[in-house]
Write an enzyme that holds these catalytic residues in place. Structure first.
Site, short mmCIF file in Angstrom:
data_model
loop_
_atom_site.label_atom_id
_atom_site.label_comp_id
_atom_site.label_asym_id
_atom_site.label_seq_id
_atom_site.Cartn_x
_atom_site.Cartn_y
_atom_site.Cartn_z
N SER A 111 84.30 82.73 -51.41
CA SER A 111 85.04 82.75 -50.05
C SER A 111 86.63 83.81 -50.56
O SER A 111 87.31 83.32 -51.32
CB SER A 111 85.29 81.61 -48.85
OG SER A 111 86.16 81.54 -48.29
N GLU A 113 89.04 82.68 -49.13
CA GLU A 113 89.78 81.64 -48.76
C GLU A 113 90.63 80.79 -50.23
O GLU A 113 91.47 80.40 -50.21
CB GLU A 113 89.33 80.65 -48.52
CG GLU A 113 89.16 80.17 -46.48
CD GLU A 113 90.77 80.63 -45.48
OE1 GLU A 113 91.25 79.57 -45.72
OE2 GLU A 113 90.75 81.21 -45.42
N TYR A 135 89.39 73.26 -48.26
CA TYR A 135 87.94 73.64 -48.13
C TYR A 135 88.31 75.40 -49.36
O TYR A 135 87.86 75.13 -50.09
CB TYR A 135 88.06 74.76 -47.17
CG TYR A 135 86.92 75.72 -46.49
CD1 TYR A 135 85.70 74.99 -47.07
CD2 TYR A 135 87.30 76.98 -46.96
CE1 TYR A 135 84.69 76.01 -46.94
CE2 TYR A 135 86.55 78.13 -47.01
CZ TYR A 135 84.11 77.75 -46.86
OH TYR A 135 84.00 78.70 -47.25
P1 GDR Z 1 88.65 81.36 -41.41
O1 GDR Z 1 87.15 80.99 -40.33
O2 GDR Z 1 89.34 79.57 -41.62
O3 GDR Z 1 89.26 82.09 -41.86
O4 GDR Z 1 86.89 80.30 -42.70
P2 GDR Z 1 88.35 80.40 -38.49
O5 GDR Z 1 87.26 81.55 -37.58
O6 GDR Z 1 88.28 79.23 -38.47
O7 GDR Z 1 89.55 80.34 -39.15
C1 GDR Z 1 90.55 82.10 -39.01
C2 GDR Z 1 92.01 82.50 -38.56
O8 GDR Z 1 91.95 82.54 -37.02
C3 GDR Z 1 93.07 81.22 -36.37
N1 GDR Z 1 93.24 80.33 -35.14
C4 GDR Z 1 91.96 79.84 -35.47
N2 GDR Z 1 90.70 78.88 -35.73
C5 GDR Z 1 89.95 78.34 -35.33
N3 GDR Z 1 88.75 77.92 -35.75
N4 GDR Z 1 90.32 77.76 -33.85
C6 GDR Z 1 91.64 78.56 -33.22
O9 GDR Z 1 91.81 78.07 -31.93
C7 GDR Z 1 92.28 78.89 -34.48
N5 GDR Z 1 93.61 79.71 -33.49
C8 GDR Z 1 94.12 80.17 -34.44
C9 GDR Z 1 93.10 80.10 -38.44
O10 GDR Z 1 94.23 79.55 -37.84
C10 GDR Z 1 93.17 81.22 -39.02
O11 GDR Z 1 93.95 81.71 -39.41
C11 GDR Z 1 85.84 81.31 -42.14
C12 GDR Z 1 84.75 79.93 -42.53
O12 GDR Z 1 83.61 80.91 -42.00
C13 GDR Z 1 84.79 79.79 -43.72
O13 GDR Z 1 83.76 79.41 -43.81
C14 GDR Z 1 84.84 81.25 -44.88
O14 GDR Z 1 84.86 80.48 -46.32
C15 GDR Z 1 86.17 81.93 -44.28
O15 GDR Z 1 85.87 82.49 -43.06
C16 GDR Z 1 85.53 83.44 -45.01
#
Ligand code: GDR
Length: 314
Positions: A111, A113, A135
């Site tokens: 990933s 990440e 993670y």
């Molecule tokens: P990510 O995906 O952490 O990049 O991991 P996610 O969509 O959860 O978050 C992306 C960014 O958005 C910001 N964010 C929020 N995120 C979520 N989930 N909910 C919210 O309300 C929100 N508001 C802002 C987060 O802080 C973050 O910066 C995904 C997953 O699929 C992993 O398993 C994978 O490895 C990586 O992508 C590549």
């Protein structure tokens, strides 16, 4: 992934954990030809049994506790599934092995990440890791142990360092789907607002359907290797919101979006941008679906789904 492989003529088996797993039916409905096999990434003996039963040519390990936010609250479970689960899979492959002429090939879902607090932009296969969540740390372990087994036992094990990949099938807890689903409900008058965390975060978002092709291509190579899979384009959450609300023909997304520190993370990955030059050159891979097409596809799918559900409820 299973849909892609089925389309290529593969007989696909899916590993399903636990008793009466609620997702099993969902997966089976989406791909009726998929055969489900019992097994758990936290139980080596169950993985060995699954491999002995199926005798696979190829394994795609996309299994993980994959939600970064939850990994802060359940770090040990994350380490066990997302990290040690890879080691157990490698051990099962080493023990069961396949035949001499046809050893089992493995794809490991690494990933972006792992790059976390990025050391350089864009990120390549050579960029040092600095994970920012339990993670991310578990994924670094999974990645490193895959490289180690490849080097130690000459296993055909490849890692795809995949940047965010989305589709209408994305879980509702992830930000892209949370936005497109919330927006569809706003459009239909079913919801007033969407509550998010950090809007400044930026991600390299691609289409999952394109990414699974890269995973398959890696496994088909004569030599196993690691590849960054990304679009090379970065957008903030704000830009995603802007585009999505334009698709819905609703002006001024700011009036519909609230923020709540509850959705912020103890440590954030601010900006990711991948350089997939190696995958382009060696695998001949490139993403097809653009960011604009992806956002529209997800919004339109959610709109149709929510409208159908609202119709049923009436
Ligand atoms: P990510 O995906 O952490 O990049 O991991 P996610 O969509 O959860 O978050 C992306 C960014 O958005 C910001 N964010 C929020 N995120 C979520 N989930 N909910 C919210 O309300 C929100 N508001 C802002 C987060 O802080 C973050 O910066 C995904 C997953 O699929 C992993 O398993 C994978 O490895 C990586 O992508 C590549």
């Amino acid at each position: 992934m299973s849909e892609f492989l089925t389309g290529k003529g593969y007989q696909v088996f899916g590993l399903v954990r636990g008793q009466n797993n609620p997702k099993a039916q969902l997966v089976q409905d989406e791909n009726p030809s998929l055969e489900l096999v019992e097994g758990d990434l936290r139980d080596l003996s169950s993985l060995i049994a699954a491999l002995e039963q199926v005798q696979p040519d190829e394994i795609y390990n996309l299994g993980a506790m994959s939600f970064v936010a939850l990994s802060f609250r359940q770090p040990e479970l994350t380490a066990d599934t997302t990290g040690l689960g890879v080691l157990r899979t490698l051990e099962a492959v080493r023990i069961v092995g396949g035949t001499q002429n046809n050893p089992i090939r493995l794809y490991q879902a690494s990933s972006s990440e792992m790059f976390g607090k990025v050391r350089e932009t864009p990120q390549t296969e050579r960029t040092p890791f600095h994970p920012r969540s339990p993670y991310g740390v578990a994924k670094v372990f999974g990645h490193s142990i895959t490289v180690n087994y490849r080097e130690s036992y000459s296993m055909h094990a490849s890692s795809g360092i995949c940047f965010n990949h989305e589709s209408p099938r994305r879980g509702l807890e992830f930000v892209t789907r949370k936005i497109t689903n919330g927006l569809a409900r706003i459009k239909l008058g079913l919801q007033d607002s969407i509550t998010l965390g950090n809007l400044e975060a930026a991600r390299d978002w691609g289409y999952a359907g394109d990414f699974v092709e890269a995973m398959w291509l890696m496994v088909q190579q004569d030599e196993p290797d690691d590849y960054v899979i990304a679009t090379g384009e970065t957008h903030t959450i704000r830009e995603f919101l802007d585009l999505a609300f334009r698709c819905a023909e609703i002006d001024g997304w700011e009036s519909f979006v609230r923020t709540d520190p509850r959705f912020e993370r103890p440590a954030e990955v601010d900006v990711l941008c991948g350089d997939a030059a190696k995958a382009r050159e060696r695998l001949g891979w490139k993403p097809r679906v653009t960011f604009e097409e992806l956002v529209r596809m997800m919004y339109e799918s959610d709109l149709a789904e929510e409208a159908a559900r609202a119709e049923l409820d009436r």
